[in-house]
Design a protein around this motif. Sequence first.
Motif, PDB file in Angstrom:
ATOM      1  N   UNK A 163       0.839  -1.189   0.000  1.00  0.00           N
ATOM      2  CA  UNK A 163       0.000   0.000   0.000  1.00  0.00           C
ATOM      3  C   UNK A 163       0.878   1.244   0.000  1.00  0.00           C
ATOM      4  N   UNK A 164       0.270   2.368  -0.280  1.00  0.00           N
ATOM      5  CA  UNK A 164       1.025   3.614  -0.253  1.00  0.00           C
ATOM      6  C   UNK A 164       0.141   4.726   0.285  1.00  0.00           C
ATOM      7  N   UNK A 165       0.751   5.777   0.770  1.00  0.00           N
ATOM      8  CA  UNK A 165       0.012   6.981   1.104  1.00  0.00           C
ATOM      9  C   UNK A 165       0.846   8.183   0.701  1.00  0.00           C
ATOM     10  N   UNK A 166       0.164   9.318   0.524  1.00  0.00           N
ATOM     11  CA  UNK A 166       0.877  10.517   0.093  1.00  0.00           C
ATOM     12  C   UNK A 166       0.153  11.736   0.626  1.00  0.00           C
ATOM     13  N   UNK A 167       0.853  12.836   0.729  1.00  0.00           N
ATOM     14  CA  UNK A 167       0.218  14.113   1.044  1.00  0.00           C
ATOM     15  C   UNK A 167       1.063  15.223   0.450  1.00  0.00           C
ATOM     16  N   UNK A 168       0.389  16.333   0.167  1.00  0.00           N
ATOM     17  CA  UNK A 168       1.150  17.418  -0.434  1.00  0.00           C
ATOM     18  C   UNK A 168       0.277  18.581  -0.824  1.00  0.00           C
ATOM     19  N   UNK A 169       0.848  19.441  -1.645  1.00  0.00           N
ATOM     20  CA  UNK A 169       0.136  20.628  -2.106  1.00  0.00           C
ATOM     21  C   UNK A 169      -0.041  20.557  -3.614  1.00  0.00           C
ATOM     22  N   UNK A 170      -1.113  21.197  -4.077  1.00  0.00           N
ATOM     23  CA  UNK A 170      -1.422  21.265  -5.499  1.00  0.00           C
ATOM     24  C   UNK A 170      -1.576  22.711  -5.906  1.00  0.00           C
ATOM     25  N   UNK A 171      -1.088  23.067  -7.038  1.00  0.00           N
ATOM     26  CA  UNK A 171      -1.396  24.384  -7.612  1.00  0.00           C
ATOM     27  C   UNK A 171      -1.759  24.151  -9.057  1.00  0.00           C
ATOM     28  N   UNK A 172      -2.622  25.025  -9.561  1.00  0.00           N
ATOM     29  CA  UNK A 172      -3.032  24.835 -10.942  1.00  0.00           C
ATOM     30  C   UNK A 172      -3.670  26.063 -11.510  1.00  0.00           C
ATOM     31  N   UNK A 173      -4.027  25.938 -12.757  1.00  0.00           N
ATOM     32  CA  UNK A 173      -4.676  27.052 -13.436  1.00  0.00           C
ATOM     33  C   UNK A 173      -5.654  26.505 -14.455  1.00  0.00           C
ATOM     34  N   UNK A 174      -6.850  27.108 -14.455  1.00  0.00           N
ATOM     35  CA  UNK A 174      -7.798  26.823 -15.526  1.00  0.00           C
ATOM     36  C   UNK A 174      -7.554  27.830 -16.634  1.00  0.00           C
ATOM     37  N   UNK A 175      -7.155  27.326 -17.786  1.00  0.00           N
ATOM     38  CA  UNK A 175      -6.861  28.243 -18.885  1.00  0.00           C
ATOM     39  C   UNK A 175      -7.884  28.010 -19.991  1.00  0.00           C
ATOM     40  N   UNK A 176      -8.267  29.070 -20.631  1.00  0.00           N
ATOM     41  CA  UNK A 176      -9.277  28.988 -21.680  1.00  0.00           C
ATOM     42  C   UNK A 176     -10.552  28.361 -21.130  1.00  0.00           C
ATOM     43  N   UNK A 177     -11.285  27.693 -21.945  1.00  0.00           N
ATOM     44  CA  UNK A 177     -12.596  27.220 -21.536  1.00  0.00           C
ATOM     45  C   UNK A 177     -12.530  25.934 -20.737  1.00  0.00           C
ATOM     46  N   UNK A 178     -11.863  24.943 -21.273  1.00  0.00           N
ATOM     47  CA  UNK A 178     -11.942  23.629 -20.662  1.00  0.00           C
ATOM     48  C   UNK A 178     -10.594  22.994 -20.374  1.00  0.00           C
ATOM     49  N   UNK A 186       0.168  21.244 -11.093  1.00  0.00           N
ATOM     50  CA  UNK A 186       1.431  20.704 -10.615  1.00  0.00           C
ATOM     51  C   UNK A 186       1.389  20.700  -9.098  1.00  0.00           C
ATOM     52  N   UNK A 187       2.469  20.289  -8.470  1.00  0.00           N
ATOM     53  CA  UNK A 187       2.430  20.252  -7.014  1.00  0.00           C
ATOM     54  C   UNK A 187       3.693  19.639  -6.447  1.00  0.00           C
ATOM     55  N   UNK A 188       3.622  19.347  -5.178  1.00  0.00           N
ATOM     56  CA  UNK A 188       4.743  18.720  -4.477  1.00  0.00           C
ATOM     57  C   UNK A 188       4.149  17.750  -3.474  1.00  0.00           C
ATOM     58  N   UNK A 189       4.584  16.496  -3.537  1.00  0.00           N
ATOM     59  CA  UNK A 189       3.987  15.488  -2.668  1.00  0.00           C
ATOM     60  C   UNK A 189       5.058  14.628  -2.027  1.00  0.00           C
ATOM     61  N   UNK A 190       4.758  14.197  -0.815  1.00  0.00           N
ATOM     62  CA  UNK A 190       5.561  13.180  -0.167  1.00  0.00           C
ATOM     63  C   UNK A 190       4.824  11.846  -0.349  1.00  0.00           C
ATOM     64  N   UNK A 191       5.549  10.839  -0.823  1.00  0.00           N
ATOM     65  CA  UNK A 191       4.935   9.541  -1.080  1.00  0.00           C
ATOM     66  C   UNK A 191       5.671   8.468  -0.274  1.00  0.00           C
ATOM     67  N   UNK A 200      10.470   5.847   0.333  1.00  0.00           N
ATOM     68  CA  UNK A 200      10.024   7.229   0.487  1.00  0.00           C
ATOM     69  C   UNK A 200      10.470   8.034  -0.725  1.00  0.00           C
ATOM     70  N   UNK A 201       9.549   8.855  -1.219  1.00  0.00           N
ATOM     71  CA  UNK A 201       9.850   9.691  -2.386  1.00  0.00           C
ATOM     72  C   UNK A 201       9.335  11.101  -2.156  1.00  0.00           C
ATOM     73  N   UNK A 202       9.899  12.033  -2.904  1.00  0.00           N
ATOM     74  CA  UNK A 202       9.279  13.331  -3.130  1.00  0.00           C
ATOM     75  C   UNK A 202       8.857  13.318  -4.591  1.00  0.00           C
ATOM     76  N   UNK A 203       7.591  13.640  -4.830  1.00  0.00           N
ATOM     77  CA  UNK A 203       7.060  13.538  -6.181  1.00  0.00           C
ATOM     78  C   UNK A 203       6.624  14.901  -6.673  1.00  0.00           C
ATOM     79  N   UNK A 204       6.966  15.215  -7.891  1.00  0.00           N
ATOM     80  CA  UNK A 204       6.544  16.467  -8.515  1.00  0.00           C
ATOM     81  C   UNK A 204       5.731  16.104  -9.751  1.00  0.00           C
ATOM     82  N   UNK A 205       4.394  16.147  -9.636  1.00  0.00           N
ATOM     83  CA  UNK A 205       3.588  15.811 -10.811  1.00  0.00           C
ATOM     84  C   UNK A 205       3.321  17.052 -11.661  1.00  0.00           C
TER      85      UNK A 205
END
Lengths: 184, 456
Positions: B265-280, B285-290, B340-345
């Motif tokens: 099993x796995x668990x993760x937590x972190x922050x997300x940032x994003x932008x809605x551009x144009x219509x749809x 992106x973000x930073x997560x600990x996995x 343990x990882x640091x993940x940048x999606x």
Amino acid sequence: MDEHKGLVEKCIKRDPKAQRRLYDLFAPKLYAICQRYTKSTLEAEDVLQESFIRIYESIEKFRGESRLDYWMKRIVINTALSLERRKLYMFPMATVEDANEVHMAEDALAAFRFEELLAMIRSLPAGCQAIFNLFAIEGYSHQEIAELMNIKEGTSKSQYARARRLLQAMILKENRHLYEREKR
Amino acid sequence: MKEKKDNRDAFEDIWGKALQDAESQPSPEVWYRIQKGLNRGKMHPWLIVKLMAAASLVFAMGLGTYTLFIQQNETSGVVAVSSISDDRELVPQERLSGEALSLEDNKADRALTEQGIDVTGTIKDLEIAPIEIDPKAFIADTREREMRDSAVPDAVLAHPMHLPTRLSAARLAEIESRSEYFIVPELIHKKKETSTGTVFLAGLDIGTGVFNPNTQPAAGLASFSEGYFAQLAGDVRSLDRLDMGLLNYAMADAALPREESRTGFSYSYGINVGAHIKNRFVLHTGLQYVHARTVTTTSGYFTQSESAIRTPALTSNAIANFGSARFESSPSYEVDNSFDFISVPIKAGYVLLDQKLSIIAFGGLATDFFLNNRISSDKPGISSTSNGPGDLSPYRSMYFNGLLSTSFNYQLGANYALMIEPQYRRSLNSFTKSDHLFSSDPHFFILNFGLMYNFK
């Protein structure tokens, strides 16, 4: 066998309670055997664990032709030997005839507790320890031991002789009993 | 078994009597380990629950997508249902106040005038002149795919909030007896709401899921044992030192470790940032600990030459112990193998549904930075061991995952949204170094939960 027939049948059906009952009945005695064939409590528990797993997995093959505890004991001994095999190195030996023999009184070991006897056996070289257990305690012949351990019969005899002298020396050192010394 | 030719004497009898019937109690842990050994290979009930939960979620996603997205087109977007009980409810407020409206100000009145109806004067003066209106024109039929504007009287279209006349009570009763009807004035001219401009978002999320290390012996090796033996024999291509003198074991008789890893099993937590551009379209992106954990079965351990400390023996830590420890075989036992990882999606998404509940499909890439691998066991006498990235580690310090996900966002108020996002990740390159003797291509199925804030 009849007294354990029902228990065996339930163990064949993988009944957890029957498996636990079987373990409670025979583990103390089998664990003492494991301790005699190993060098530490950790290894003895490993052998016991692996032995019981093999027992449960092959219990349907038990035909009832021998006693259940003898059948389980053989599995324990085979497991102990297979796991310890790589450690069973043999020391080069003087011939048996060169040794001084010490005769022990019948009650020579009465003053020793199980843990003390176990410590003596464990202090033997690994190959000597196994052969001593098989010959002196389990009652195997040297020929059977040779087949079991894939060694020569002469090796079994010489290693046993070594084990015997070492144990006699340990008991002599403890000086807990009267003994007679006789030169061959 | 006893034979006279073996010269048994009192010595054997004495020892036999002392030890043949001896008993000794093992520790309670032995029974626990026996149970684990008997259950080895069986699927753990908890894993079955997880798989069922994952299957249910996928089914719910499909059903929800079908229900919300496809059936959405079949509704008329009705905003209210109302049964008119009083004629006055259909009368424009301006008229109730008694003010007369000029024709220029009231398109509805103009339409009525064109129909020959006198709209001057107040309500009081207006004679009841019911207009025959087809009830269907006032009924928003949910089975219709689109509103047929032509079926609605021109007067209603001209000024949605006004009906140019009152319906007679009899006419109203007739309509009510046939079916419910809906007040749809706002929707007649309702335009589809679309996002205009860029909207930025940020949020926190936690996730949990299933992790499969997917370890295999390297190509050309039949099994882990062969790979392991090759390492211990000195065939370590990535290292220069070959200090065989310190490696003390009987190679011919060594019981090679049987190693296999299970899905964990796995668990993760972190922050997300994003932008809605144009219509749809969206970008996140973000930073997560996995943290990912699996259970590996092995049948050996390393004993350090100097300290006599024992640690589990796995193919992954063989190089780290090479030359400094002695390998010993043992009955099979299980170890916890955690990473343990640091993940940048980085992911791009397309908005499938943009309502109070929105659905966004994502695809992207995650860069995972390896931090630590910890191997631990609850077996007495076996210590845990940790290895980070570096020369002695079989794992890369960084590797890449492809990811696919669907995000379900439920709007809370104007700025907040709850997010549930099932996500599948699969490695794009091997987690292990290319010259190592086993490979690992991990994949994850993760369920993320989050709270998002949009900066409208």
